[in-house]
Design a protein around this motif. Sequence first.
Motif, PDB file in Angstrom:
ATOM      1  N   TYR B 179     -47.710 -47.946-138.418  1.00  0.00           N
ATOM      2  CA  TYR B 179     -48.130 -48.763-137.281  1.00  0.00           C
ATOM      3  C   TYR B 179     -49.634 -48.623-137.129  1.00  0.00           C
ATOM      4  CZ  TYR B 179     -48.377 -50.641-132.539  1.00  0.00           C
ATOM      5  OH  TYR B 179     -48.692 -51.400-131.437  1.00  0.00           O
ATOM      6  N   TYR B 180     -50.303 -49.766-136.999  1.00  0.00           N
ATOM      7  CA  TYR B 180     -51.755 -49.734-136.882  1.00  0.00           C
ATOM      8  C   TYR B 180     -52.162 -50.907-135.995  1.00  0.00           C
ATOM      9  CZ  TYR B 180     -56.618 -49.890-138.430  1.00  0.00           C
ATOM     10  OH  TYR B 180     -57.986 -49.897-138.466  1.00  0.00           O
ATOM     11  N   GLY B 311     -53.632 -47.380-131.703  1.00  0.00           N
ATOM     12  CA  GLY B 311     -52.949 -46.278-132.381  1.00  0.00           C
ATOM     13  C   GLY B 311     -52.666 -46.509-133.846  1.00  0.00           C
ATOM     14  N   TYR B 312     -52.608 -45.422-134.572  1.00  0.00           N
ATOM     15  CA  TYR B 312     -52.133 -45.431-135.963  1.00  0.00           C
ATOM     16  C   TYR B 312     -51.046 -44.368-136.058  1.00  0.00           C
ATOM     17  CZ  TYR B 312     -51.740 -44.341-140.880  1.00  0.00           C
ATOM     18  OH  TYR B 312     -51.235 -44.104-142.135  1.00  0.00           O
ATOM     19  N   PHE B 313     -49.886 -44.773-136.578  1.00  0.00           N
ATOM     20  CA  PHE B 313     -48.781 -43.825-136.738  1.00  0.00           C
ATOM     21  C   PHE B 313     -48.055 -44.101-138.041  1.00  0.00           C
ATOM     22  CE2 PHE B 313     -49.261 -44.760-132.209  1.00  0.00           C
ATOM     23  CZ  PHE B 313     -49.581 -43.501-131.736  1.00  0.00           C
ATOM     24  N   LYS B 314     -47.570 -43.050-138.645  1.00  0.00           N
ATOM     25  CA  LYS B 314     -46.773 -43.206-139.857  1.00  0.00           C
ATOM     26  C   LYS B 314     -45.681 -42.142-139.861  1.00  0.00           C
ATOM     27  CE  LYS B 314     -46.973 -43.911-144.810  1.00  0.00           C
ATOM     28  NZ  LYS B 314     -47.775 -43.948-146.034  1.00  0.00           N
ATOM     29  N   SER B 315     -44.500 -42.568-140.276  1.00  0.00           N
ATOM     30  CA  SER B 315     -43.386 -41.626-140.345  1.00  0.00           C
ATOM     31  C   SER B 315     -42.354 -42.165-141.322  1.00  0.00           C
ATOM     32  CB  SER B 315     -42.763 -41.482-138.954  1.00  0.00           C
ATOM     33  OG  SER B 315     -41.623 -40.672-139.022  1.00  0.00           O
ATOM     34  N   ALA B 316     -41.687 -41.252-142.004  1.00  0.00           N
ATOM     35  CA  ALA B 316     -40.617 -41.669-142.920  1.00  0.00           C
ATOM     36  C   ALA B 316     -39.270 -41.503-142.237  1.00  0.00           C
ATOM     37  CB  ALA B 316     -40.671 -40.835-144.193  1.00  0.00           C
ATOM     38  N   ASP B 317     -38.328 -42.315-142.665  1.00  0.00           N
ATOM     39  CA  ASP B 317     -37.011 -42.276-142.041  1.00  0.00           C
ATOM     40  C   ASP B 317     -36.176 -41.112-142.561  1.00  0.00           C
ATOM     41  OD1 ASP B 317     -35.236 -43.431-140.201  1.00  0.00           O
ATOM     42  OD2 ASP B 317     -34.027 -44.149-141.877  1.00  0.00           O
ATOM     43  N   SER B 318     -36.287 -40.842-143.844  1.00  0.00           N
ATOM     44  CA  SER B 318     -35.437 -39.778-144.388  1.00  0.00           C
ATOM     45  C   SER B 318     -36.080 -39.096-145.585  1.00  0.00           C
ATOM     46  CB  SER B 318     -34.070 -40.346-144.780  1.00  0.00           C
ATOM     47  OG  SER B 318     -34.203 -41.581-145.408  1.00  0.00           O
TER      48      SER B 318
END
Lengths: 188, 331
Positions: B179-180, B311-318
């Motif tokens: 997300y950016y 905002g900047y966000f990054k995340s992996a699901d699994s």
Amino acid sequence: MNDTEIVSLYWARSESAIAESKAKYGAYCLTIARNILGNAQDADEVTADTWLAAWNSIPPHRPAILRSYLGKLARNISLKKWREGHALKRGGGEVSLALDELAECIPDDSDTEREADARLLSQTINRFLAGLKETERRVFVCRYWYLDSVSEISARFDFSESKVKSMLLRLRKRLKSQLEREGYFDEE
Amino acid sequence: MKSKELLNAIGEIREDWIDDAHASVRHYRRFPLIAAAILLCMTLTVSALAAADVQGVYEVLYTVSPAIAQKLKPVQMSCVDNGIELTVISADVEGDAARVFVGLRDLEGDRVDGTCDLYDSYDINLPSDTIGTCSFSHFDEETRTAMFLVEISRGDGKSIKGDKLTFSLHEFLSGSIEYYDDVDLDLTQVEMNPETRTLQDGETRGGSASDGFDPHTITEVLVQQKNLLQPIDHVIVTGMGYVDDLLHIQIHYENRSENDGHGYISLKDETGQEYFGLGNISFWDEAGTGSYDELVFDISPEKLAECKPFGYFKSADSIHHGDWEITFPLE
């Protein structure tokens, strides 16, 4: 002497501020100047100009990180000197190479006469750097802020040169994407 | 825009990053040595990934780095663990560096996607510490195969010798979301007298800061207020408030070691001026698996009223675990 004490000397208008800066950060500023100018004599002149610029700007400035502040002065003065020298068909160092590489971040069909807002562009680059992994950010800053050569970066990080090149290539592509996303190349 | 404008703009980046880049020496990742070549998984097979499947990827690779693409020699060996097939498509050794072009495909489901990340869990058995990077990745929609060009070099700079290499992988991430953008965070909800607590010894994971600010001076943090915003899965803004005249914004990253969550929030005023935090401190959550980042901004309430959050966000699901290991001959 710590940095706060050196900055205090500048504020007290004590000339020993320059001697202390030179002793502590002379080699650092000289490295930046040499990277840009590729010429020891010119680099020496730049460092002398750097202390003068620091004397003239502190106060009113009170740098939080003296090393980076002096480095910025050295970089700006060196680039100015490089441009003058370049106009006279001399100079050298890594600047030409870095400019060619950074040109990859600009689409071929973009309007090169249209100037970007320098302040906003710096903020965009800060956002780009904030989104990088620590090592990627360090490598990018070494190459395009310090103008370190690829071989110097490879030695600094213990990476192979090919790895540094591919990392930089990938980072330039990402920077280009970010600039596109933020509308720097939209048609007017 | 011209490249010199970019070079000038780079000159104005955050001073702590300038300082950090040249203060950092040999920050390279060390892999543990493989003590013994024990094949834990799988049957080694000739890959089902046909040469035709990777031809298109080679073409992309050629555009990125023709010199590297030309040197890669076919291997086409696979192994399967946990229903996921790892294929060494091609490889090359040059001096102290090995390049291994690998493919990852889920034979049972849809765990491999275009956002896969090898999560620094790959290795090549070499008699020294190694340094690795993944310099290229591509996802082939048709075969649902994620492909990576991994480059690993010896930490001691010596040449890689021998007639075979073993490549191994232990985990990878998928389902990453990035997300950016502006974030829909209502800054009028910033509390002027929030409930706080003092960080205890051993709770802190680390911190970062700019402009000479010491993140370890952040000892009072917000007590989790409520879920103010969830920009992406696994990431929640859990508090905003003024502590000792500094604005604190607290972000929780769920199960951080499993999904590599990270990001930041900045504040933009009406003129476009962007304000980054002075720094942040990270600390474990109550479960000890997720963690909080508490960002600290030196901005007055009056100025804050003129700002919007970004905002900047990054995340992996699994995260997927396995023991994939392939020993392949070098030509």
